[in-house]
Design a protein around this motif. Structure first.
Motif, PDB file in Angstrom:
ATOM      1  N   UNK A 104       2.127   8.532  -2.850  1.00  0.00           N
ATOM      2  CA  UNK A 104       3.302   7.881  -2.278  1.00  0.00           C
ATOM      3  C   UNK A 104       3.626   6.549  -2.924  1.00  0.00           C
ATOM      4  N   UNK A 105       2.861   6.177  -3.939  1.00  0.00           N
ATOM      5  CA  UNK A 105       3.062   4.937  -4.698  1.00  0.00           C
ATOM      6  C   UNK A 105       3.008   3.694  -3.797  1.00  0.00           C
ATOM      7  N   UNK A 106       2.045   3.693  -2.855  1.00  0.00           N
ATOM      8  CA  UNK A 106       1.837   2.542  -1.976  1.00  0.00           C
ATOM      9  C   UNK A 106       0.882   1.550  -2.643  1.00  0.00           C
ATOM     10  N   UNK A 107       0.856   0.341  -2.129  1.00  0.00           N
ATOM     11  CA  UNK A 107      -0.055  -0.684  -2.634  1.00  0.00           C
ATOM     12  C   UNK A 107      -1.436  -0.436  -2.020  1.00  0.00           C
ATOM     13  N   UNK A 108      -2.296   0.235  -2.760  1.00  0.00           N
ATOM     14  CA  UNK A 108      -3.594   0.655  -2.231  1.00  0.00           C
ATOM     15  C   UNK A 108      -4.476  -0.542  -1.906  1.00  0.00           C
ATOM     16  N   UNK A 109      -4.458  -1.550  -2.757  1.00  0.00           N
ATOM     17  CA  UNK A 109      -5.289  -2.732  -2.503  1.00  0.00           C
ATOM     18  C   UNK A 109      -4.875  -3.411  -1.195  1.00  0.00           C
ATOM     19  N   UNK A 110      -3.594  -3.594  -0.976  1.00  0.00           N
ATOM     20  CA  UNK A 110      -3.113  -4.244   0.250  1.00  0.00           C
ATOM     21  C   UNK A 110      -3.437  -3.395   1.478  1.00  0.00           C
ATOM     22  N   UNK A 111      -3.248  -2.082   1.376  1.00  0.00           N
ATOM     23  CA  UNK A 111      -3.540  -1.196   2.513  1.00  0.00           C
ATOM     24  C   UNK A 111      -5.036  -1.167   2.817  1.00  0.00           C
ATOM     25  N   UNK A 112      -5.851  -1.193   1.762  1.00  0.00           N
ATOM     26  CA  UNK A 112      -7.307  -1.221   1.941  1.00  0.00           C
ATOM     27  C   UNK A 112      -7.735  -2.502   2.643  1.00  0.00           C
ATOM     28  N   UNK A 113      -7.184  -3.621   2.215  1.00  0.00           N
ATOM     29  CA  UNK A 113      -7.525  -4.905   2.854  1.00  0.00           C
ATOM     30  C   UNK A 113      -7.120  -4.909   4.320  1.00  0.00           C
ATOM     31  N   UNK A 114      -5.937  -4.390   4.608  1.00  0.00           N
ATOM     32  CA  UNK A 114      -5.461  -4.342   5.992  1.00  0.00           C
ATOM     33  C   UNK A 114      -6.343  -3.429   6.837  1.00  0.00           C
ATOM     34  N   UNK A 115      -6.692  -2.264   6.280  1.00  0.00           N
ATOM     35  CA  UNK A 115      -7.561  -1.348   7.017  1.00  0.00           C
ATOM     36  C   UNK A 115      -8.914  -1.983   7.296  1.00  0.00           C
ATOM     37  N   UNK A 150     -10.179   3.998  -6.954  1.00  0.00           N
ATOM     38  CA  UNK A 150      -9.685   3.441  -5.683  1.00  0.00           C
ATOM     39  C   UNK A 150     -10.542   3.922  -4.516  1.00  0.00           C
ATOM     40  N   UNK A 151     -10.908   5.183  -4.533  1.00  0.00           N
ATOM     41  CA  UNK A 151     -11.748   5.735  -3.481  1.00  0.00           C
ATOM     42  C   UNK A 151     -13.123   5.069  -3.482  1.00  0.00           C
ATOM     43  N   UNK A 152     -13.695   4.888  -4.663  1.00  0.00           N
ATOM     44  CA  UNK A 152     -14.998   4.230  -4.771  1.00  0.00           C
ATOM     45  C   UNK A 152     -14.970   2.797  -4.283  1.00  0.00           C
ATOM     46  N   UNK A 153     -13.897   2.071  -4.610  1.00  0.00           N
ATOM     47  CA  UNK A 153     -13.778   0.682  -4.150  1.00  0.00           C
ATOM     48  C   UNK A 153     -13.636   0.617  -2.631  1.00  0.00           C
ATOM     49  N   UNK A 154     -12.816   1.515  -2.064  1.00  0.00           N
ATOM     50  CA  UNK A 154     -12.675   1.560  -0.608  1.00  0.00           C
ATOM     51  C   UNK A 154     -14.021   1.882   0.042  1.00  0.00           C
ATOM     52  N   UNK A 155     -14.741   2.851  -0.505  1.00  0.00           N
ATOM     53  CA  UNK A 155     -16.047   3.205   0.056  1.00  0.00           C
ATOM     54  C   UNK A 155     -16.996   2.004   0.048  1.00  0.00           C
TER      55      UNK A 155
END
Length: 178
Positions: A104-115, A150-155
């Motif tokens: 969906x071309x979202x800002x993954x870093x920003x969404x990860x931080x918010x989550x 991105x998945x590894x960083x979120x994990x």
């Protein structure tokens, strides 16, 4: 009340979702409040028959005690909305959520931080499920490598803030933290 975050990692078909479901259900059954709720936060979307079959399998296995909340994109705000010590929630799965953000071309870093902020500040008992995607071969295309990274960083972020981390292999559970 401090957060209580459980993070369940594993490969495809390792038993990670079933493990998290069992842990969350046991926690829910142990709650004494009549206001207790057991939530299943689903990130998957059925874009084809194969994914619909996977979703159906998970729904059949869970049973009626679970309340389904669909959050394929807005996961962070969903966690924030259900911020209560009377809630046991299971998020399945963070890896699918990253895929949804990526396509969906979202800002993954920003969404990860918010989550991560909302997880860390929640009073709910939360069970997060994710695939460990970094154990295989290096993908041959940029999109797949971006997903893996991105998945590894979120994990890593979720594991750092989690109180309990489990790794599931072939249905066997290894506790990594504490």
């Amino acid at each position: 009340m401090p957060h209580d975050i459980h993070f369940v990692l594993g490969g495809a078909r390792s038993g990670k979702s079933r493990t998290a479901e069992n842990l969350a259900f046991d926690r829910f059954k142990a709650m004494t409040s009549d206001d207790a709720q057991l939530l299943y936060i689903a990130t998957a979307q059925a874009f084809d028959d194969e994914m619909q079959a996977r979703i159906d399998l998970h729904q059949q296995r869970r049973g009626d005690a679970w309340k389904l909340i669909e959050a394929p994109i807005d996961l962070a705000n969903t966690v924030k909305l259900y911020n209560s010590p009377q809630i046991v929630m299971m998020i399945d799965c963070l890896s699918v959520w990253v895929t949804n953000l990526l396509i969906g071309d979202h800002n993954i870093k920003a969404e990860t931080e918010k989550l991560c902020h909302n997880l860390e500040n929640s009073q709910a008992t939360i069970y997060c499920v994710a695939s460990e995607t970094g154990l295989g071969i290096v993908p041959d295309n940029a999109l797949s490598r971006q997903f893996r990274d991105e998945s590894g960083l979120l994990n890593q972020h979720v594991a750092a803030l989690a109180d309990h981390v489990y790794f599931v292999t072939a249905g066997l559970i290894s506790k990594l933290k504490p």
